[in-house]
Design an enzyme around this catalytic site. Structure first.
Site, PDB file in Angstrom:
ATOM      1  N   HIS A  59     -10.456   3.690  -5.482  1.00  0.00           N
ATOM      2  CA  HIS A  59     -11.147   2.756  -6.389  1.00  0.00           C
ATOM      3  C   HIS A  59     -12.483   3.384  -6.754  1.00  0.00           C
ATOM      4  CE1 HIS A  59      -8.295  -0.571  -5.637  1.00  0.00           C
ATOM      5  NE2 HIS A  59      -8.235  -0.081  -4.419  1.00  0.00           N
ATOM      6  N   ASN A  91      -8.029  -1.791 -11.065  1.00  0.00           N
ATOM      7  CA  ASN A  91      -8.762  -3.064 -10.955  1.00  0.00           C
ATOM      8  C   ASN A  91     -10.259  -2.907 -11.232  1.00  0.00           C
ATOM      9  OD1 ASN A  91      -9.222  -1.739  -8.511  1.00  0.00           O
ATOM     10  ND2 ASN A  91      -9.217  -3.622  -7.293  1.00  0.00           N
ATOM     11  N   HIS A 178       1.241  -3.213  -4.450  1.00  0.00           N
ATOM     12  CA  HIS A 178       0.398  -3.792  -3.387  1.00  0.00           C
ATOM     13  C   HIS A 178       1.221  -4.974  -2.863  1.00  0.00           C
ATOM     14  CE1 HIS A 178      -3.562  -5.651  -1.940  1.00  0.00           C
ATOM     15  NE2 HIS A 178      -2.712  -6.656  -1.879  1.00  0.00           N
ATOM     16  N   ASP A 304      -7.273   4.467  -0.123  1.00  0.00           N
ATOM     17  CA  ASP A 304      -7.720   3.127  -0.534  1.00  0.00           C
ATOM     18  C   ASP A 304      -9.241   3.044  -0.458  1.00  0.00           C
ATOM     19  OD1 ASP A 304      -7.705   0.582  -1.514  1.00  0.00           O
ATOM     20  OD2 ASP A 304      -6.665  -0.333   0.179  1.00  0.00           O
TER      21      ASP A 304
HETATM   22  O1  DOR Z   1      -9.176  -3.745   0.732  1.00  0.00           O
HETATM   23  C1  DOR Z   1      -8.872  -3.638  -0.443  1.00  0.00           C
HETATM   24  N1  DOR Z   1      -9.787  -3.375  -1.389  1.00  0.00           N
HETATM   25  N2  DOR Z   1      -7.597  -3.796  -0.810  1.00  0.00           N
HETATM   26  C2  DOR Z   1      -7.231  -3.853  -2.095  1.00  0.00           C
HETATM   27  O2  DOR Z   1      -6.067  -4.020  -2.360  1.00  0.00           O
HETATM   28  C3  DOR Z   1      -8.233  -3.765  -3.163  1.00  0.00           C
HETATM   29  C4  DOR Z   1      -9.413  -3.048  -2.713  1.00  0.00           C
HETATM   30  C5  DOR Z   1     -10.591  -3.203  -3.631  1.00  0.00           C
HETATM   31  O3  DOR Z   1     -10.445  -3.061  -4.843  1.00  0.00           O
HETATM   32  O4  DOR Z   1     -11.711  -3.418  -3.129  1.00  0.00           O
HETATM   33 ZN    ZN Z   2      -4.128  -2.723  -2.389  1.00  0.00          ZN
END
Ligand code: DOR
Ligand code: ZN
Length: 436
Positions: A59, A91, A178, A304
């Protein structure tokens, strides 16, 4: 001939020390007495040469939350962690559900020049799970999206998931799920088990993940499509993936370093730095995940990497955002959890951190063998180093590492992207507009 001469490295940690000459973005020569005179020298004595790592799950928060991470700072973290390619999840804000956003992510990544940043497209418009996004348009853009995911959310509607799998097949792209049945995790903040019960935290049951993994394996089977399971977190998911593979279903799965190392005993302090989705499970789950990664049931490691602002983490556990930093600590945690206990050798590290992830998304210039003529996307690791994690010293803007003050073995010393040094001795080296 000018270029770069890596001296005395152990290729995949095997055999004796050799020199590797890199020029024009490629590995040009490998040997012990190359007679190269005009080259920049990297002294790699005692270090292990691996293919650059590929992260299917990052991310980067751009666009929208540049206060927590940008493509530039996330790329620096990636290069320092030994990565040459990362997949940036959809996202963001706006969501990467259109070619405008996915192309921006690709272009900005190339401008920064530290790693190849491959955009992940959303499966559904706004990650809402209701209407399929224009996957074909995103796939046809300059960012050439090859992986789609609503990560952060589950594509929970089985009919939408079925359609997405059918489209993915004809487009030749991958759907990454997911796996979280939202009806079972409403209000959940921690793994459902004795620890959460004692601490008074609402539980996220294993079945919420496993029921979607089982369902999607069947949907992939019927669609003749491939499905990838993000951040597998339970022993039951391991069993289901194993079963699905035994049936010839095209399923792959990733596991995060934090699910291999940590368990829900970390929640005792109520420190939300340990809050993540899926949640930290029990030590028996972590053990099953480690074994599955060693056996190849779980294909690869994905970080992640999920940066969050202090105000979104340093607050009441129930309202804190889930997620942890991961890019700069991944290799060391794999060494600690897998290499030191004898579950993986260095060739195995190359497999789970570089080759398999590259194969899963069909990259033809990352995760390649260390051979003459191959692209010089490379990582050098000092296996004897030990280092202590300090959030303030990481390249990420955010500080939400659960590994603060922990000491780990092995350190990435150098990363090369197409023959150019992108990280060396703790410093990222970008193109004109990039770097840190
Ligand atoms: O812990 C997480 N953080 N799991 C996710 O699926 C999304 C991610 C986030 O975007 O912070
Ligand atoms: Zn996820």
């Amino acid at each position: 001939m000018s270029g770069l001469l890596i001296k005395g490295a152990l290729i995949y940690g095997e055999g004796g020390p050799v020199d590797v000459f890199v020029a024009d973005g490629e590995i040009r020569q490998i040997g012990t007495d190359l007679g190269i005179v005009d080259a920049e020298i990297i002294d790699a004595k005692g270090q292990i040469l691996l293919p650059g790592f590929v992260d299917l799950h990052t991310h980067l928060r751009e666009p929208g939350r540049e206060d927590t991470e940008t493509i530039e700072t996330g790329s620096a973290a990636a290069a320092l962690g030994g990565y040459t390619a990362v997949f940036a999840m959809a996202n963001t804000n706006p969501v990467a559900d259109s070619v405008v956003v996915t192309d921006h992510v690709w272009r900005r990544g190339q401008e920064v020049g530290l790693v190849d940043v491959f955009p992940v497209g959303a499966v559904t418009v706004g990650l809402e799970g209701k209407q399929l996004a224009e996957m074909g348009t995103m796939a046809a853009g300059v960012g050439a999206v090859r992986m789609f995911s609503d990560d952060g959310h589950c594509v929970y509607d089985p009919l939408i998931m079925r359609r997405a799998l059918e489209y993915s097949n004809s487009l030749g792209v991958l759907i990454a799920q997911h796996a979280e049945e939202p009806r079972l995790t409403k209000g959940a903040v921690a793994h459902e088990g004795p620890t959460a019960a004692r601490l008074g935290l609402a539980g996220w049951p294993r079945a919420a993940e496993e029921s979607i993994v089982a369902r999607d394996a069947l949907l992939a089977r019927d669609a003749g499509a491939r499905v990838h399971i993000c951040h597998a977190s339970t022993a039951g998911t391991v069993e289901l993936v194993k079963w699905a593979k035994s049936q010839g279903i095209s399923i792959t799965a990733e596991v995060t370093p934090h699910h291999l190392l940590l368990d829900d005993s970390r929640l005792e302090t109520y420190d939300a730095v340990n809050k993540v989705n899926p949640p930290l499970r029990e030590s028996s789950d972590a053990a099953a995940l480690r074994q599955a990664l060693a056996d190849g049931v779980i294909d690869c490691v994905a970080t992640d990497h999920a940066p969050h602002a202090e105000q979104d983490k340093c607050c009441e556990f129930a309202v804190a955002r889930p997620g942890m930093l991961g890019l700069e600590t991944a290799l060391s945690i794999i060494v600690q959890t897998m290499v030191r206990p004898g579950l993986l050798d260095w060739r195995g590290v190359a497999r789970v951190m570089s080759e398999r992830p590259a194969q899963i998304v069909g990259l033809d210039d990352h995760g390649r063998p260390l051979e003459v003529g191959e692209p010089a996307n490379l990582t050098l690791v000092d296996p004897d180093a030990a280092w202590t994690v300090r959030a303030a010293e990481l390249a990420s803007i955010s500080n939400n590492t659960p590994f603060e003050a922990m000491t780990f073995p092995a350190k990435v010393t150098t990363t090369l992207l197409r023959g150019r040094v992108t990280a060396r001795d703790g410093k990222a080296v970008g193109l004109g507009t990039g770097g840190s």
